[in-house]
Design a protein around this motif. Structure first.
Motif, PDB file in Angstrom:
ATOM      1  N   ALA A 107     -12.870   3.503  -1.765  1.00  0.00           N
ATOM      2  CA  ALA A 107     -11.448   3.257  -1.519  1.00  0.00           C
ATOM      3  C   ALA A 107     -11.218   2.698  -0.114  1.00  0.00           C
ATOM      4  CB  ALA A 107     -10.648   4.540  -1.716  1.00  0.00           C
ATOM      5  N   HIS A 122      -8.768  -4.981  -4.714  1.00  0.00           N
ATOM      6  CA  HIS A 122      -7.848  -4.188  -5.515  1.00  0.00           C
ATOM      7  C   HIS A 122      -8.603  -3.633  -6.706  1.00  0.00           C
ATOM      8  CE1 HIS A 122      -4.476  -5.500  -3.134  1.00  0.00           C
ATOM      9  NE2 HIS A 122      -4.952  -6.739  -3.224  1.00  0.00           N
ATOM     10  N   SER A 124     -12.328  -0.888  -0.032  1.00  0.00           N
ATOM     11  CA  SER A 124     -11.352  -1.718  -0.739  1.00  0.00           C
ATOM     12  C   SER A 124     -10.144  -2.009   0.136  1.00  0.00           C
ATOM     13  CB  SER A 124     -10.905  -1.020  -2.025  1.00  0.00           C
ATOM     14  OG  SER A 124     -11.976  -0.926  -2.915  1.00  0.00           O
ATOM     15  N   ARG A 125      -9.671  -0.998   0.867  1.00  0.00           N
ATOM     16  CA  ARG A 125      -8.520  -1.212   1.772  1.00  0.00           C
ATOM     17  C   ARG A 125      -8.878  -2.197   2.867  1.00  0.00           C
ATOM     18  NH1 ARG A 125      -8.140   4.388   1.328  1.00  0.00           N
ATOM     19  NH2 ARG A 125      -9.077   4.643   3.377  1.00  0.00           N
TER      20      ARG A 125
END
Length: 110
Positions: free
Chosen positions: A98, A107, A101-102
């Motif tokens: 996560a 996404h 991904s940020r």
């Protein structure tokens, strides 16, 4: 890296010295949160030369930060220690995914 005793994760550090403590437990580098430092005996490995608990584990060796003594890490215990740290950190791979991904603008589902 979470606290090896309770599993709480370290947050972004504030300015100054961190209240978290580093050590070696069963041949694995660990962190101990301030609460566990107060409530529990940290049960850290000791230096074979001076008896200090200020050890670091890296690249297959354990080094004492107090006296500089270095010895090879015992691989079977290192694996046990690593399992201990992983067992106290459920969902770490998902948290890392996560965060990446940020940062990378990915996404989910793409």
């Amino acid at each position: 890296m979470p606290c090896y005793r309770c599993g709480v994760r370290q947050t972004d550090p504030e300015r100054g010295v961190s209240p978290w403590r580093r050590g070696v437990h069963r041949e694995a580098q660990v962190l101990i949160c301030p609460a566990c430092q107060r409530e529990h005996d940290p049960d850290l490995d000791h230096c074979g030369s001076c008896g200090s608990t200020q050890l670091i584990c890296r690249l297959g060796e354990v080094e004492c930060r107090s006296c500089g003594w270095v010895r090879p890490a015992r691989s079977s215990e290192a694996e046990t220690g690593s399992s201990l740290v992983r067992a106290g950190a459920p969902g770490l791979s998902e948290e890392v995914e996560a965060a990446l991904s940020r940062v990378l603008g990915r996404h989910p589902g793409r």
